[in-house]
Every structure is written in structure tokens, then in C-alpha cells.
Motif scaffolding. Structure first.
Motif, PDB file in Angstrom:
ATOM      1  N   ARG A 127      83.010  47.878  59.128  1.00  0.00           N
ATOM      2  CA  ARG A 127      82.935  47.650  60.569  1.00  0.00           C
ATOM      3  C   ARG A 127      83.645  46.342  60.895  1.00  0.00           C
ATOM      4  NH1 ARG A 127      77.932  49.818  59.778  1.00  0.00           N
ATOM      5  NH2 ARG A 127      76.988  47.769  59.441  1.00  0.00           N
ATOM      6  N   GLY A 128      84.265  46.269  62.063  1.00  0.00           N
ATOM      7  CA  GLY A 128      84.867  45.031  62.517  1.00  0.00           C
ATOM      8  C   GLY A 128      86.188  44.729  61.835  1.00  0.00           C
ATOM      9  N   THR A 140      78.509  41.000  53.813  1.00  0.00           N
ATOM     10  CA  THR A 140      78.288  42.285  53.159  1.00  0.00           C
ATOM     11  C   THR A 140      77.174  43.052  53.844  1.00  0.00           C
ATOM     12  OG1 THR A 140      76.837  41.148  51.593  1.00  0.00           O
ATOM     13  CG2 THR A 140      79.076  41.562  50.889  1.00  0.00           C
ATOM     14  N   ALA A 141      77.270  44.363  53.804  1.00  0.00           N
ATOM     15  CA  ALA A 141      76.230  45.212  54.375  1.00  0.00           C
ATOM     16  C   ALA A 141      74.906  44.924  53.675  1.00  0.00           C
ATOM     17  CB  ALA A 141      76.614  46.683  54.211  1.00  0.00           C
ATOM     18  N   GLY A 142      73.854  44.889  54.452  1.00  0.00           N
ATOM     19  CA  GLY A 142      72.537  44.588  53.901  1.00  0.00           C
ATOM     20  C   GLY A 142      72.002  43.260  54.388  1.00  0.00           C
ATOM     21  N   LEU A 143      72.894  42.327  54.732  1.00  0.00           N
ATOM     22  CA  LEU A 143      72.436  41.078  55.320  1.00  0.00           C
ATOM     23  C   LEU A 143      71.971  41.347  56.754  1.00  0.00           C
ATOM     24  CD1 LEU A 143      75.082  38.519  53.994  1.00  0.00           C
ATOM     25  CD2 LEU A 143      72.695  38.743  53.314  1.00  0.00           C
ATOM     26  N   ARG A 146      74.533  41.733  62.610  1.00  0.00           N
ATOM     27  CA  ARG A 146      75.450  42.760  63.074  1.00  0.00           C
ATOM     28  C   ARG A 146      76.763  42.122  63.496  1.00  0.00           C
ATOM     29  NH1 ARG A 146      72.157  45.596  67.748  1.00  0.00           N
ATOM     30  NH2 ARG A 146      71.791  43.381  68.183  1.00  0.00           N
ATOM     31  N   ALA A 147      77.813  42.902  63.465  1.00  0.00           N
ATOM     32  CA  ALA A 147      79.117  42.404  63.897  1.00  0.00           C
ATOM     33  C   ALA A 147      79.050  41.992  65.370  1.00  0.00           C
ATOM     34  CB  ALA A 147      80.182  43.476  63.685  1.00  0.00           C
ATOM     35  N   VAL A 165      82.368  38.706  62.462  1.00  0.00           N
ATOM     36  CA  VAL A 165      83.403  39.591  63.016  1.00  0.00           C
ATOM     37  C   VAL A 165      83.586  40.850  62.179  1.00  0.00           C
ATOM     38  CG1 VAL A 165      84.639  37.688  64.108  1.00  0.00           C
ATOM     39  CG2 VAL A 165      85.241  38.363  61.768  1.00  0.00           C
ATOM     40  N   GLY A 166      82.987  40.916  60.988  1.00  0.00           N
ATOM     41  CA  GLY A 166      83.176  42.089  60.146  1.00  0.00           C
ATOM     42  C   GLY A 166      82.029  42.306  59.187  1.00  0.00           C
ATOM     43  N   ILE A 167      81.834  43.554  58.798  1.00  0.00           N
ATOM     44  CA  ILE A 167      80.826  43.945  57.796  1.00  0.00           C
ATOM     45  C   ILE A 167      81.561  44.663  56.675  1.00  0.00           C
ATOM     46  CG2 ILE A 167      78.705  45.201  57.339  1.00  0.00           C
ATOM     47  CD1 ILE A 167      78.293  43.002  59.350  1.00  0.00           C
TER      48      ILE A 167
END
Length: 808
Positions: A127-128, A140-143, A146-147, A165-167
Motif C-alpha cells: 500500500r502507498g 512493515t505490515a503488522g505495525l 495505517r498509510a 506513506v507506505g506499507i
């Protein structure tokens, strides 16, 4: 005699069911735990994680190498040096990686890396977009973000706002990705280079200035390497301890079962002697019975054992005590060893019973029906008192010569096992007086039930002792192991907190430590004195041959005494400066002596010893903050000035630490948290052992009660002839079982008290006056489980026996 032994097994199979079950369980456990051990030792490590997509990785030489008298000696560096800039220029196109603590405010532990390093795993955007400005990050995903959101990120410099700004896809660890330029400002040191080039070319360019990793060696910089090794060791230790207790309790159950069976069959052995059987033949028959049972049970257990390997590993993984990527070993060696161990356990367990069977005289064929033989033989007295004496001597040696050794489970557990074994051996000698004491309240029950119950327990001391033995072992081990672990944890917490003079401690909540911004805010608070301590390491060359890494605390010498009460046996801490060091007596150095040391990054220096620390010192050595290099403070001690309100200070501290992944606690809260963390870790392993013991208790109790039921058929019939109803007979059986359990619990309490008293005598010398914490809830649960098993084991045979007519 083997033919007779085989015939005995067919006609008296109830007497051997418990032994068979105990050996099956023991062999299966040893086989399963052996495979767990084999898995933890032989299982290959997981593949590269952080640099899975990079064929070649260049990392700094992580060793400190020193020329000693007998050649070069080395040790891992506590703080890496970083890769030289000239090497980076020599490898154009390499991805420069910097790895440093960076954690979202109030978020889980994570690291910071430059965005270009995301391709080394790889970690792709889901994402982002990628970060482009200094105040932009990707996570990283899981933290828990959200973007598009704005968050605080804590690094060694402090807490700063960034925009997510990104995942990215999950990687080997939670990561906060910065722009390459921002990552370089936050962490100037280069920790690795990921290279897509032939390894030979990279090695030629490195020229010995760094280490070049390929293949499986690329796992060396992985973040989970140390955690994996710790998890391997935890699983290894727990499996080893559990296997040892499984063998110990199996021998105990087998010994108790055969001893009780021999006691029941004395008339049978006497008749054999009457018709001409020799002592050796009788013993050979008993050994033959044991071997025949062991062969069948060990074969079944060895075959079933591997089926339990995966569930045990899954259980350990669920407890966080084993890595989740290990694949169970397919080796058959643990099963073969378990089979052999089962035979050995059976032979060892039946040895005493076989000797007793061989001593039965022919004349006892006539008197056995009327008189119970004495409960304790001379051999049992010698064995019991010998084991008890060995345990007491071991306790005394530890208490007198090495009290601190009592905190080591490797020293404490053997003593526990010795005392429990001694209690089991000597139990028949004290069973009668204990039963008499406990029977008095039972005799006061309405009607003749109390007299019948107490009379049944007192009429056969050997039967009562044999039934109480599994309860004794289980409750004594539960109380001794869990109580001992709680005592040692409390002693360690007391030793840690005793030197602390500070009213509050500020502790980091992650790998960042206490950032510089937070430390400045703490020092600016009114009405308090703040002293920081930074954990670091120094290296010494011992005997001019071996390089040793020693822990050290970097502190401000002027403020040290306000925070800590450091015992000094020689010299003074007043002289501590950048060119000196205070060391413990284990350094074997004198005040005024100059000591060559190497700092955490391998820099050599010479420091003068200005003080010798006492045995109760909270640190092995003290240096000034200059020797901490880039390591952040690991704790801040806060001492209130006269007139400062504790409530006001606590509120100011809570405001200061907000958003910095740190917390302020009182000295008592810190000591309590430390003790609770130790207890939670130690309890996990001990609960595994308790689970094994409960399984054996079930086998031992139920089997002994089933064996005793055949001797009680006449008594149950007599009660029915005298007018007792079916419910009354069942109630008598249940009450008698509970009375026997109470006897076992009292004997267990004595063994536990002796165990904990010996431990307390040692610990009080190093930790000062302390209580004796007991896990009453767990002990009560174990006792209740034993009582339930005993009642079921007594009532079910009685239910069958009492189902017949009243008269015959």
C-alpha cells in the motif's frame, strides 16, 4: 523359572498393569523428548531472512583479535565497527544497509533501515509509496499504523514526528524504513552491504577488510539468530529436565509397584521355597517378570514415542520456548535408546523387590495370612538414611561454601530429587504415626464408619505407604520445585534492588534504550537528581592467553552514590574518571594496578584500578560514560531532593517519558516486575515437569489401589454381612482413600519443608531476610487431582465388589 514368571503374568496381570503403563509412558516420553533433543541439536537453521534476495553480503569483521602469548585469541565484539567507506566505493551498485533501533511511540520493538535495503529480503510495497522526504517513512505490515497517518518514531536521538506513506510486506522483523539520507543521519555506521556480483570479485575487493558471506552464512546477520539459539537452548533444557524426571519417577513407580506386589505374594514365594525353589530361583522369577513386562512395555512406548514429538514441540512453541520453524527429527536412535532405558528402569526398579522376595523363608507360608511383615527392612533403612544424609550434606556444603550456588537450578534440583527419594524410602517408618494422628478426627465421625476407615488404613502400614507414595512424590516435587523457584526469584530480585538508593527508575520499553532527548528532559526536571547507567562491555586478556568479555556499567561517577549503594572493599569510587575503572574481586587485580582493556568496539586502552567492588555489587565493573561509545542509557535512577513531593515527581516523570517508549516505576514496582518476569519464565518449564508427574501419579495411585482391591474383597464382604449398605461400603472406600492421600500430603509437606529450609538458609546469606513464597494454588490443584484419582481408584473396585449379595 521363566515359565513360572510367564504364568504369573497371565494369572496376576492386575499386579503388573501399573508397571506396564508406567514403563509405556516413561519409554514413550523418553523417546519423544529424545527426538525433541535431537531436533534442537541437529535441525538445520532457517534460511537467510534479512538478505534472502542478496547472493553476497559484506559485513564488518565482528571479532576482536588479540595476539596473546600462545597465539591469536578472539572474542565477538559487543559493538560492530562498521564498514569502511573505501570498501563501499570499491563496490559500486551495492545496497548500503544501516540497522538501528527505531520504534513507533508505544509500539512494538522494531528497527530502522534505509529504503534501498527493502529489496534485500525482499519487502515490497503493498500500500502507498516509498518514502521520499526526510519526514516520511514506510513500515512493515503488522505495525499498528495505517498509510497516511502521522506518528512519533523514537530513535537514539529522540522522538520525532513522521508521516507513514507506505506499507510493505512482512519481513524478518518489524521495520521502519527511512529515506537513505535520513537513515544515514540517524545511524552513520554502515552495518552491511548487499551485493549482486560474483563472490570472488567481492572477496577480492574486500581484501580482508570485511567478511564476505554467501549461501547459508548469510543468516549470520539475521535478527532472529540469537532468539533462535535461545529458543533452541530453552527447548533443549526443558526436554532434558523432563526426560530426567520421567526416568526418575518411572523408577519410583516401578519400585513401589513391585515392592507392593512382593509384599502381597510373600505366601506364594514361601510356598515356592517349600517345594524346593532356591533364593536365586525366586529372584530370577521376579526379574523375569520385570523383564517380560519391560520388553512389551518398552516396545510399545518406543513405537508410540515419535508420535508425541510434534505435539510436544508444538506445546513448547506455543509457550514461546522453542522456535516455530524446526522440523521434528526422523531419527530412530531416540526410540532405540528409550527401549534400552525402559529395560534398565525395570531392572533397577525391581532390584530391591527381587532381593526381598528371595529372602522369604518357607515357614512364612503358614504365618503370612495373619501377620504383616515389618514395614522397613535393614536395607531400606540404610538406603533411605544414606540418601537423606547425602542430601543434607549437599545442602550444608552449598550453604557454607557457596550460598550463591543455591540460585542455580542445576545445584538445587538434584537435592530436591534426593530428598524426595529419601522421603519415599523412609515413608513406611513414619506412615503409622502419621496415620494415627490423622485418623483421630476420622474416628469421631458418626457411626462405625470412622473406626472402620482408620482401622483399614492402620491395619496395613505397607499398603498405606505404597498408596501414599505417588502422592508424596507429586506433591513434594510440586511444592519443592515451584516454591524453590519462587524463593530464588525473590532472592535475585532482592539482591538487585538492595543497592538501589533511587526513589524511581526510568526503564526503556524497547531496543532503543533511553534516547538523548528523553535523558535531557529528565535532567531538566526540578527537585530530582537523575543518574543514567549504560550497559556496555570491556575485554581483558586473562593469563596472557584468553580474551574474556566482561560486563560493565558506564555511569557518571559524581552522581553514582546518589543512585546506588555500591559496596567497596578497597580504594574509592571518588577517583573514577575516564582513565580508571572500578572492578570486582573476580578480576584479581589490586588498587592502583594498570589493566590493559579493549572497549566494546575493540579499541585498546589502559585503565587504572581505583576501587575493588564487594561481592554484593550490582555490576562487575564501572567505567565513565566515555567508554559506553554509542550505546544509549539502559536505565535512569531518579532520587528525590529534600522537600520534593513524591506525587509531584511521579506526575512529572510520567509526562517526561510519554511518547518515548519508556516508563517510570518506583523501586518496589521495579523489584516486583523483575521477580514476576523470572517466575513466569521458570514456571513454564516446571509446569511441563509437573504434567509428567501427574501422569505417573495417576498410574501409580490407580494401580496400587487396584492391586490392594483384591486383598480387600473379604473385608468388603464382611461389611456387607454385618449389614453395611452398598453406599456405606463405597463411602468407607472413598474416606480411606482420602485418608491415605492426606498421609501422602503430610509426608510431602515434611520433605518440602526440609527442601525449602535448606534453600532458605543459603539464600538468606546473600539476599538478607526473606519470606518463603509458596505457590499454594498450584499445590492445592495438584493435591486435589491426587485426591480425585485416589477416590476413583478406590471406589470403582469397591463398586464392583459390593454389587454382589450381602450373604454368601
Amino acid at each position: 523359572m521363566l515359565t513360572i514368571a510367564f504364568g504369573t503374568l497371565r494369572t496376576r496381570w492386575v499386579s503388573f498393569v501399573g508397571t506396564f503403563a508406567a514403563l509405556v509412558l516413561g519409554t514413550a516420553l523418553i523417546a519423544a523428548l529424545g527426538q525433541v533433543l535431537t531436533t534442537t541439536i541437529d535441525s538445520p537453521g532457517r534460511g537467510p531472512q534479512r538478505y534472502a534476495a542478496a547472493p553476497v553480503v559484506v559485513v564488518p569483521d565482528g571479532l576482536l583479535r588479540v595476539n596473546a602469548r600462545q597465539g591469536e585469541t578472539s572474542a565477538p565484539l559487543a559493538e560492530p565497527r562498521g564498514i569502511d567507506a573505501s570498501l563501499i566505493r570499491a563496490l559500486p551498485g551495492a545496497v548500503v544497509d544501516r540497522i538501528f533501533p527505531a520504534q513507533l511511540s508505544d509500539g512494538p520493538a522494531s528497527v530502522g533501515r534505509p529504503w534501498s535495503a527493502s529489496r534485500t529480503a525482499p519487502q515490497t510495497l503493498i500500500r502507498g509509496r516509498a518514502p521520499e522526504a526526510d519526514r516520511e517513512i514506510a513500515v512493515t505490515a503488522g505495525l499498528p499504523v495505517r498509510a497516511g497517518t502521522r506518528v512519533q518514531v523514537v530513535t537514539a536521538d529522540g522522538a520525532r514526528p513522521y508521516t507513514v506513506v507506505g506499507i510493505t510486506s512482512p519481513g524478518p522483523e518489524p521495520t521502519v524504513f527511512f529515506t537513505d539520507a535520513q537513515a544515514a543521519r540517524l545511524s552513520p555506521r554502515v552495518d552491511a552491504l548487499a551485493v549482486w556480483a560474483p563472490a570472488a570479485d567481492v572477496r577480492a575487493a574486500a581484501g580482508g577488510r570485511a567478511t564476505v558471506l554467501t549461501g547459508q552464512d548469510r543468516t549470520l546477520p539475521d535478527p532472529n539468530r540469537a532468539v533462535d539459539e535461545d529458543a533452541r537452548n530453552n527447548a533443549n533444557i526443558i526436554a532434558g529436565i523432563a526426560a530426567g524426571f520421567a526416568a526418575f519417577v518411572a523408577v519410583f513407580v516401578v519400585t513401589s509397584t513391585f515392592a507392593f506386589a512382593v509384599g502381597q505374594r510373600r505366601r506364594e514365594f514361601a510356598l515356592l521355597r517349600t517345594v524346593g525353589a532356591t533364593t536365586r530361583q525366586v529372584r530370577r522369577m521376579v526379574y523375569g517378570e520385570a523383564v517380560l513386562v519391560a520388553l512389551a512395555a518398552s516396545a510399545v512406548g518406543a513405537a508410540l514415542g515419535p508420535l508425541g514429538t510434534r505435539p510436544i514441540l508444538g506445546w513448547l512453541v506455543g509457550l514461546g520456548m522453542a522456535p516455530d520453524w524446526m522440523v521434528p527429527s526422523a531419527s530412530a536412535v531416540p526410540s532405540y535408546l528409550a527401549f534400552a532405558m525402559g529395560l534398565l528402569v525395570a531392572v533397577a526398579g525391581v532390584a530391591v523387590a527381587a532381593r526381598r522376595a528371595g529372602r522369604v523363608r518357607p515357614a512364612e507360608a503358614m504365618r503370612e495370612a495373619a501377620i504383616e511383615p515389618r514395614a522397613m527392612t535393614p536395607g531400606r533403612w540404610i538406603a533411605g538414611l544414606g540418601v537423606l544424609g547425602l542430601a543434607l550434606i549437599s545442602m550444608a556444603v552449598i550453604a557454607v561454601t557457596d550460598p550463591s550456588g543455591a540460585t542455580n537450578n542445576k545445584s538445587f534440583m538434584p537435592i530436591v530429587m534426593e530428598l524426595v527419594a529419601a522421603a519415599g524410602l523412609l515413608a513406611p517408618a513414619v506412615t503409622r504415626p502419621v496415620t494415627l494422628l490423622l485418623a483421630k478426627p476420622v474416628e469421631r465421625l458418626r457411626g462405625a464408619g470412622g473406626v472402620i476407615v482408620s482401622g483399614g488404613a492402620l491395619a496395613s502400614t505397607r499398603r498405606t505407604a505404597a498408596t501414599a507414595a505417588p502422592v508424596l512424590v507429586t506433591v513434594a516435587l510440586a511444592g519443592s520445585l515451584l516454591g524453590g523457584a519462587a524463593m530464588t526469584d525473590a532472592a535475585k530480585a532482592a539482591m538487585e534492588s538492595a543497592p538501589v538508593r533511587a526513589d524511581y527508575l526510568v526503564l526503556p520499553g524497547g531496543p532503543v534504550g533511553l534516547d538523548r532527548q528523553l535523558v535531557e528532559r529528565l535532567r531538566a526536571l526540578p527537585g530530582v537528581d537523575v543518574t543514567t547507567a549504560t550497559s556496555t562491555s570491556v575485554y581483558t586478556l586473562e593469563g596472557d592467553t584468553v580474551l574474556i568479555r566482561r560486563p560493565a556499567e558506564a555511569v557518571d561517577p559524581a552522581a553514582l552514590r546518589k543512585a546506588l549503594d555500591v559496596p567497596v572493599t578497597a580504594g574509592s569510587l571518588d577517583g573514577l574518571d575516564d582513565g580508571s575503572i572500578a572492578v570486582s574481586e573476580s578480576w584479581e587485580r589490586g588498587v592502583g594496578q594498570s589493566v590493559p582493556v579493549w572497549q566494546a568496539d575493540g579499541t585498546r586502552t589502559t585503565l587504572k584500578v581505583v576501587a575493588l567492588l564487594g561481592a554484593d555489587s550490582p555490576a562487575d565493573s564501572y567505567v565513565t560514560p566515555r567508554h559506553a561509545l554509542s550505546a544509549p542509557p539502559s536505565v535512569a535512577y531518579v532520587k528525590l531532593r529534600p522537600g520534593t513531593s513524591p506525587e509531584t515527581a511521579r506526575k512529572a516523570l510520567d509526562q517526561a517519558v510519554h511518547g518515548h517508549n519508556a516508563r517510570a516505576v518506583t523501586k518496589s514496582e521495579w523489584a516486583g516486575d523483575s521477580g514476576e518476569r523470572r517466575q513466569s519464565a521458570s514456571r513454564l518449564g516446571l509446569l511441563v515437569v509437573l504434567g509428567i508427574m501427574l501422569a505417573y501419579t495417576a498410574i501409580g495411585l490407580v494401580n496400587t489401589l487396584l492391586m490392594a482391591a483384591s486383598d480387600r474383597v473379604g473385608e468388603r464382604g464382611a461389611l456387607r454381612l454385618l449389614g453395611a449398605g452398598r453406599r456405606q461400603v463405597l463411602r468407607y472406600a472413598a474416606l480411606e482413600a482420602l485418608l491415605v492421600v492426606a498421609v501422602g500430603v503430610v509426608l510431602a509437606a515434611g520433605a518440602t519443608a526440609l527442601n525449602l529450609l535448606g534453600l532458605w538458609v543459603a539464600l538468606v546469606q546473600i539476599a538478607g531476610p526473606m519470606g518463603v513464597p509458596m505457590p499454594w494454588g498450584t499445590v492445592a490443584a495438584v493435591t486435589a487431582a491426587c485426591a480425585l484419582l485416589a477416590v476413583l481408584g478406590a471406589v470403582l473396585p469397591a463398586l464392583r465388589a459390593s454389587s454382589g449379595p450381602r450373604a454368601s
